[in-house]
Design a protein around this motif. Structure first.
Motif, PDB file in Angstrom:
ATOM      1  N   VAL A  87       0.910  -1.335  -0.093  1.00 56.50           N
ATOM      2  CA  VAL A  87       0.038   0.106  -0.119  1.00 56.50           C
ATOM      3  C   VAL A  87       0.901   1.353  -0.003  1.00 56.50           C
ATOM      4  CG1 VAL A  87      -1.784   1.465   1.263  1.00 56.50           C
ATOM      5  CG2 VAL A  87      -1.880  -1.225   1.356  1.00 56.50           C
ATOM      6  N   TYR A  88       0.628   2.294  -1.094  1.00 58.63           N
ATOM      7  CA  TYR A  88       1.539   3.164  -0.777  1.00 58.63           C
ATOM      8  C   TYR A  88       0.758   4.558  -0.416  1.00 58.63           C
ATOM      9  CZ  TYR A  88       4.721   0.714  -3.470  1.00 58.63           C
ATOM     10  OH  TYR A  88       5.775  -0.354  -4.020  1.00 58.63           O
ATOM     11  N   PHE A  89       1.184   5.309   0.359  1.00 57.31           N
ATOM     12  CA  PHE A  89       0.640   6.416   0.936  1.00 57.31           C
ATOM     13  C   PHE A  89       1.442   7.726   0.372  1.00 57.31           C
ATOM     14  CE2 PHE A  89      -2.315   4.610   3.835  1.00 57.31           C
ATOM     15  CZ  PHE A  89      -1.773   3.665   4.188  1.00 57.31           C
ATOM     16  N   CYS A  90       0.632   8.802  -0.023  1.00 56.69           N
ATOM     17  CA  CYS A  90       1.332   9.983  -0.004  1.00 56.69           C
ATOM     18  C   CYS A  90       0.874  10.925   1.373  1.00 56.69           C
ATOM     19  CB  CYS A  90       0.891  10.818  -1.293  1.00 56.69           C
ATOM     20  SG  CYS A  90      -0.825  11.404  -1.242  1.00 56.69           S
ATOM     21  N   ALA A  91       1.946  11.556   1.757  1.00 55.46           N
ATOM     22  CA  ALA A  91       1.584  12.405   2.910  1.00 55.46           C
ATOM     23  C   ALA A  91       2.106  14.043   2.723  1.00 55.46           C
ATOM     24  CB  ALA A  91       2.277  11.842   4.160  1.00 55.46           C
ATOM     25  N   GLU A  92       1.401  14.827   3.276  1.00 53.46           N
ATOM     26  CA  GLU A  92       1.915  16.030   3.301  1.00 53.46           C
ATOM     27  C   GLU A  92       2.278  16.591   4.609  1.00 53.46           C
ATOM     28  OE1 GLU A  92      -1.615  19.206   2.510  1.00 53.46           O
ATOM     29  OE2 GLU A  92      -2.669  17.294   2.424  1.00 53.46           O
ATOM     30  N   ASN A  93       3.197  17.705   4.842  1.00 54.98           N
ATOM     31  CA  ASN A  93       3.736  18.011   6.065  1.00 54.98           C
ATOM     32  C   ASN A  93       3.755  19.643   6.001  1.00 54.98           C
ATOM     33  OD1 ASN A  93       5.347  18.542   8.125  1.00 54.98           O
ATOM     34  ND2 ASN A  93       7.173  17.536   7.750  1.00 54.98           N
ATOM     35  N   TYR A  94       3.087  20.180   6.982  1.00 54.79           N
ATOM     36  CA  TYR A  94       3.282  21.709   7.126  1.00 54.79           C
ATOM     37  C   TYR A  94       3.316  22.052   8.580  1.00 54.79           C
ATOM     38  CZ  TYR A  94      -1.644  21.414   8.074  1.00 54.79           C
ATOM     39  OH  TYR A  94      -3.108  21.077   8.312  1.00 54.79           O
ATOM     40  N   VAL A  95       4.228  22.941   8.721  1.00 53.77           N
ATOM     41  CA  VAL A  95       4.740  23.264  10.113  1.00 53.77           C
ATOM     42  C   VAL A  95       3.527  24.241  10.824  1.00 53.77           C
ATOM     43  CG1 VAL A  95       6.366  24.850  11.480  1.00 53.77           C
ATOM     44  CG2 VAL A  95       7.123  23.369   9.513  1.00 53.77           C
ATOM     45  N   GLN A  96       3.240  23.770  11.786  1.00 54.30           N
ATOM     46  CA  GLN A  96       2.088  24.406  12.666  1.00 54.30           C
ATOM     47  C   GLN A  96       2.839  24.729  14.123  1.00 54.30           C
ATOM     48  OE1 GLN A  96      -1.283  22.067  12.960  1.00 54.30           O
ATOM     49  NE2 GLN A  96      -2.110  22.701  11.082  1.00 54.30           N
ATOM     50  N   THR A  97       2.753  25.936  14.435  1.00 63.04           N
ATOM     51  CA  THR A  97       3.010  26.536  15.759  1.00 63.04           C
ATOM     52  C   THR A  97       4.594  25.805  16.322  1.00 63.04           C
ATOM     53  OG1 THR A  97       1.849  24.745  16.939  1.00 63.04           O
ATOM     54  CG2 THR A  97       0.904  26.869  16.487  1.00 63.04           C
ATOM     55  N   GLY A  98       5.358  25.650  15.188  1.00 68.52           N
ATOM     56  CA  GLY A  98       6.736  25.240  15.879  1.00 68.52           C
ATOM     57  C   GLY A  98       6.921  23.704  15.719  1.00 68.52           C
ATOM     58  N   ALA A  99       5.865  23.045  15.403  1.00 71.29           N
ATOM     59  CA  ALA A  99       5.892  21.678  15.235  1.00 71.29           C
ATOM     60  C   ALA A  99       5.560  21.235  14.038  1.00 71.29           C
ATOM     61  CB  ALA A  99       4.964  20.786  16.445  1.00 71.29           C
ATOM     62  N   ASN A 100       5.487  19.966  13.500  1.00 70.97           N
ATOM     63  CA  ASN A 100       5.293  19.395  12.159  1.00 70.97           C
ATOM     64  C   ASN A 100       4.515  18.210  12.114  1.00 70.97           C
ATOM     65  OD1 ASN A 100       7.237  17.595  11.110  1.00 70.97           O
ATOM     66  ND2 ASN A 100       8.306  19.112  11.884  1.00 70.97           N
ATOM     67  N   ASN A 101       3.720  17.996  11.511  1.00 68.87           N
ATOM     68  CA  ASN A 101       3.131  16.543  11.443  1.00 68.87           C
ATOM     69  C   ASN A 101       2.699  16.189   9.992  1.00 68.87           C
ATOM     70  OD1 ASN A 101       0.026  17.310  11.175  1.00 68.87           O
ATOM     71  ND2 ASN A 101       0.639  18.462  13.000  1.00 68.87           N
ATOM     72  N   LEU A 102       2.500  15.025   9.726  1.00 70.94           N
ATOM     73  CA  LEU A 102       1.911  14.504   8.497  1.00 70.94           C
ATOM     74  C   LEU A 102       0.529  14.201   8.320  1.00 70.94           C
ATOM     75  CD1 LEU A 102       4.908  12.031   7.908  1.00 70.94           C
ATOM     76  CD2 LEU A 102       4.696  14.211   6.951  1.00 70.94           C
ATOM     77  N   PHE A 103       0.064  14.587   7.242  1.00 71.93           N
ATOM     78  CA  PHE A 103      -1.396  14.250   7.068  1.00 71.93           C
ATOM     79  C   PHE A 103      -1.442  13.239   5.804  1.00 71.93           C
ATOM     80  CE2 PHE A 103      -3.819  16.979   9.768  1.00 71.93           C
ATOM     81  CZ  PHE A 103      -2.677  17.965   9.925  1.00 71.93           C
ATOM     82  N   PHE A 104      -1.906  11.899   6.162  1.00 72.89           N
ATOM     83  CA  PHE A 104      -2.013  11.064   5.187  1.00 72.89           C
ATOM     84  C   PHE A 104      -3.282  10.789   4.434  1.00 72.89           C
ATOM     85  CE2 PHE A 104       2.027   8.388   5.858  1.00 72.89           C
ATOM     86  CZ  PHE A 104       2.336   8.828   7.021  1.00 72.89           C
ATOM     87  N   GLY A 105      -3.196  10.286   3.070  1.00 70.80           N
ATOM     88  CA  GLY A 105      -4.470   9.940   2.473  1.00 70.80           C
ATOM     89  C   GLY A 105      -4.752   8.447   2.903  1.00 70.80           C
ATOM     90  N   THR A 106      -5.801   8.041   2.273  1.00 69.16           N
ATOM     91  CA  THR A 106      -6.359   6.624   2.470  1.00 69.16           C
ATOM     92  C   THR A 106      -5.008   5.565   2.044  1.00 69.16           C
ATOM     93  OG1 THR A 106      -8.496   7.317   2.310  1.00 69.16           O
ATOM     94  CG2 THR A 106      -8.293   4.900   2.247  1.00 69.16           C
ATOM     95  N   GLY A 107      -4.814   5.725   0.913  1.00 68.90           N
ATOM     96  CA  GLY A 107      -3.492   4.827   0.329  1.00 68.90           C
ATOM     97  C   GLY A 107      -4.143   4.272  -0.953  1.00 68.90           C
ATOM     98  N   THR A 108      -3.126   3.609  -1.676  1.00 71.39           N
ATOM     99  CA  THR A 108      -3.328   2.818  -2.868  1.00 71.39           C
ATOM    100  C   THR A 108      -2.636   1.747  -2.684  1.00 71.39           C
ATOM    101  OG1 THR A 108      -3.763   4.730  -4.194  1.00 71.39           O
ATOM    102  CG2 THR A 108      -3.173   2.670  -5.424  1.00 71.39           C
ATOM    103  N   ARG A 109      -3.702   0.330  -2.915  1.00 67.38           N
ATOM    104  CA  ARG A 109      -2.715  -1.128  -3.072  1.00 67.38           C
ATOM    105  C   ARG A 109      -2.477  -1.259  -4.557  1.00 67.38           C
ATOM    106  NH1 ARG A 109      -2.389  -4.874   0.377  1.00 67.38           N
ATOM    107  NH2 ARG A 109      -3.990  -4.068   1.980  1.00 67.38           N
ATOM    108  N   LEU A 110      -1.130  -1.511  -4.418  1.00 68.90           N
ATOM    109  CA  LEU A 110      -0.571  -1.646  -5.657  1.00 68.90           C
ATOM    110  C   LEU A 110      -0.372  -3.293  -5.646  1.00 68.90           C
ATOM    111  CD1 LEU A 110       0.787  -1.342  -8.442  1.00 68.90           C
ATOM    112  CD2 LEU A 110       3.000  -1.153  -7.043  1.00 68.90           C
ATOM    113  N   THR A 111      -0.994  -4.007  -6.628  1.00 61.81           N
ATOM    114  CA  THR A 111      -0.446  -5.448  -6.793  1.00 61.81           C
ATOM    115  C   THR A 111       0.272  -5.808  -8.166  1.00 61.81           C
ATOM    116  OG1 THR A 111      -2.612  -5.941  -5.525  1.00 61.81           O
ATOM    117  CG2 THR A 111      -1.423  -7.800  -6.805  1.00 61.81           C
TER     118      THR A 111
END
Lengths: 114, 112
Positions: A87-111
């Motif tokens: 399963v492949y996920f893209c994630a976006e990262n943006y800095v908030q108040t000095g910290a950062n975290n990742l937001f993931f999508g649902t994912g794509t299953r590659l077979t």
């Protein structure tokens, strides 16, 4: 926060073909994007990343393309192998108040079909 | 070089109980983040710790709490477990203010 989404939940490709996995993001403030691969029973594994000041980045057999105009991200895998099945996920990262975290999508299953 | 290690790997708890999950970050990493991944979904950010303080929190209730120790290791605590808390809990570490994480293999929590 805004979420990252994927166009397709599943993708099947023949071994040796190229794979393209797509991702849409909605947060224009995001400045860093990452593709992760997750195999069954394991945590996400970093594949490749790209910053918002770039539109293309290449790694070993993988290429990430970023189109900021339409807020679209894609992962291209050349000569897909059975070991690429995951399963492949893209994630976006943006800095908030000095910290950062990742937001993931649902994912794509590659077979990969041998 | 050891990556991110999490314990236990699997855990079964009864609804209403409390659970503690543990994480040791990758060597050289001082920031620890926790994510919840429900089956068939992408990971969801719970919170992030740096310098033993919670720096950022996602949309999770106060039943979810954490701690970071001076050696940068971290714990995730969940009180009053609900069936919906069943998920894979992932720990990720990074150097502070450096983009990109290294993830552990997770703890599979099942609430019955």
């Amino acid at each position: 926060g805004e979420s990252v989404g994927l166009h397709l939940p599943t993708l099947s490709v023949q071994e040796g073909d190229n794979s393209i996995i797509n991702c849409a993001y909605s947060n224009s403030a995001s400045d860093y994007f990452i593709w992760y691969k997750q195999e069954s029973g394991k945590g996400p594994q970093f594949i490749i990343d790209i910053r918002s000041n770039m539109d293309k980045r290449q790694g070993q057999r993988v290429t990430v393309l970023l189109n900021k105009t339409v807020k679209h991200l894609s992962l291209q895998i050349a000569a897909t192998q059975p070991g690429d099945s995951a399963v492949y996920f893209c994630a976006e990262n943006y800095v908030q108040t000095g910290a950062n975290n990742l937001f993931f999508g649902t994912g794509t299953r590659l077979t990969v079909i041998p | 070089d050891a990556g991110v290690t999490q314990s236990p790997t699997h855990l079964i708890k009864t609804r209403g109980q409390q659970v503690t999950l543990r994480c040791s970050p990758k060597s050289g990493h001082d920031t620890v983040s926790w994510y919840q991944q429900a089956l068939g979904q992408g990971p969801q950010f719970i919170f992030q710790y740096y310098e033993e303080e919670e720096r950022q929190r996602g949309n999770f209730p106060d039943r979810f709490s954490g701690h970071q120790f001076p050696n940068y290791s971290s714990e995730l605590n969940v009180n009053a477990l609900l069936l919906g808390d069943s998920a894979l809990y992932l720990c990720a570490s990074s150097p502070h203010r450096i983009d990109g994480y290294t993830f552990g293999s997770g703890t599979r929590l099942t609430v019955v």
